[in-house]
Write a protein that holds these residues in place. Structure first.
Motif, PDB file in Angstrom:
ATOM      1  N   SER A  21      35.536  19.016 -28.693  1.00 34.77           N
ATOM      2  CA  SER A  21      36.079  18.002 -27.802  1.00 34.77           C
ATOM      3  C   SER A  21      37.264  17.344 -28.484  1.00 34.77           C
ATOM      4  O   SER A  21      37.475  17.485 -29.680  1.00 34.77           O
ATOM      5  CB  SER A  21      35.016  16.963 -27.448  1.00 34.77           C
ATOM      6  N   GLY A  23      41.050  14.636 -27.571  1.00 35.44           N
ATOM      7  CA  GLY A  23      41.837  13.870 -26.623  1.00 35.44           C
ATOM      8  C   GLY A  23      42.968  13.130 -27.291  1.00 35.44           C
ATOM      9  O   GLY A  23      43.285  13.339 -28.464  1.00 35.44           O
ATOM     10  N   ARG A  27      42.570   7.596 -25.588  1.00 33.20           N
ATOM     11  CA  ARG A  27      41.320   8.156 -25.064  1.00 33.20           C
ATOM     12  C   ARG A  27      41.279   8.269 -23.542  1.00 33.20           C
ATOM     13  O   ARG A  27      40.237   8.535 -22.968  1.00 33.20           O
ATOM     14  CB  ARG A  27      40.104   7.395 -25.596  1.00 33.20           C
ATOM     15  N   ARG A  30      40.894  13.222 -22.148  1.00 36.54           N
ATOM     16  CA  ARG A  30      39.871  13.840 -22.996  1.00 36.54           C
ATOM     17  C   ARG A  30      39.659  15.262 -22.502  1.00 36.54           C
ATOM     18  O   ARG A  30      39.915  15.578 -21.331  1.00 36.54           O
ATOM     19  CB  ARG A  30      38.547  13.069 -22.909  1.00 36.54           C
ATOM     20  N   TRP A  69      39.194  19.249 -18.507  1.00 31.63           N
ATOM     21  CA  TRP A  69      39.724  17.901 -18.736  1.00 31.63           C
ATOM     22  C   TRP A  69      38.650  16.924 -18.301  1.00 31.63           C
ATOM     23  O   TRP A  69      38.196  16.965 -17.162  1.00 31.63           O
ATOM     24  CB  TRP A  69      41.029  17.693 -17.968  1.00 31.63           C
ATOM     25  N   GLY A  71      38.508  13.262 -19.282  1.00 32.97           N
ATOM     26  CA  GLY A  71      38.795  11.828 -19.337  1.00 32.97           C
ATOM     27  C   GLY A  71      39.272  11.263 -18.023  1.00 32.97           C
ATOM     28  O   GLY A  71      39.643  11.992 -17.096  1.00 32.97           O
ATOM     29  N   CYS A  90      49.984  12.763 -23.274  1.00 30.66           N
ATOM     30  CA  CYS A  90      49.456  11.610 -22.551  1.00 30.66           C
ATOM     31  C   CYS A  90      50.626  10.711 -22.145  1.00 30.66           C
ATOM     32  O   CYS A  90      51.412  10.306 -23.006  1.00 30.66           O
ATOM     33  CB  CYS A  90      48.476  10.830 -23.427  1.00 30.66           C
ATOM     34  N   ASP A 115      38.581  16.181 -31.959  1.00 32.01           N
ATOM     35  CA  ASP A 115      37.743  15.174 -32.616  1.00 32.01           C
ATOM     36  C   ASP A 115      37.286  15.648 -33.987  1.00 32.01           C
ATOM     37  O   ASP A 115      37.141  14.849 -34.910  1.00 32.01           O
ATOM     38  CB  ASP A 115      36.515  14.854 -31.757  1.00 32.01           C
TER      39      ASP A 115
END
Length: 148
Positions: A21, A23, A27, A30, A69, A71, A90, A115
């Motif tokens: 995982s 992002g 955040r 994600r 995706w 988030g 982002c 992560d």
């Protein structure tokens, strides 16, 4: 490209498929990704230098079919940096997350967007001719024609 999650797991996940995982910094965006990681490497092209604000970026590819995706921000915003390759970032915090070539079956994820990038050691450096002179280059431990 967006695959809706089924329960708590991304579609396509199996017991023997590793799940990673990651992002962006804020955040909002994600992702979860399954499948074997392929060709971790650094890139010193001028686009990676300018996009990262540093001397290089580090990448690893995964099967596009394993990407979800997750988030609240959905997918990243896409910007073409080559005629057939776009970068995802982002729009809120500016984090560079991924690169996707038109028609590709794999997506390149920045190691810094994961992560946990443990076990993913770069095996090569793309665009060595554009590298800064004050950092040693990544040894070519696994030749590949992939360019990010």
């Amino acid at each position: 490209m967006t695959t809706p999650p089924r329960g708590d797991e991304p579609m396509g996940m199996s017991a023997d498929s590793p799940l990673r995982s990651g992002g962006c910094l804020c955040r909002r965006i994600r992702f979860a990704i399954t499948g074997a990681a392929d060709y971790p490497h650094t890139c010193s092209c001028t686009h990676c230098q300018r996009l990262s604000g540093g001397p290089m970026m580090s990448w690893v590819s995964f099967p596009l079919s394993g990407l979800t995706w997750t988030g609240e921000g959905g997918e990243p915003v896409w910007h073409y940096t080559w005629p057939d390759s776009r970068r995802g970032f982002c729009p809120c915090c500016g984090s560079q997350l991924c690169a996707l070539d038109d028609g590709a079956n794999n997506i390149a994820i920045t190691l810094s967007a994961l992560d946990d990038a443990s076990g993913l050691v770069p095996v090569n450096q793309s665009f060595r001719e554009d590298a800064v002179s004050w950092l040693p280059q990544v040894p070519d431990a696994q030749h590949s024609s992939s360019v990010t």
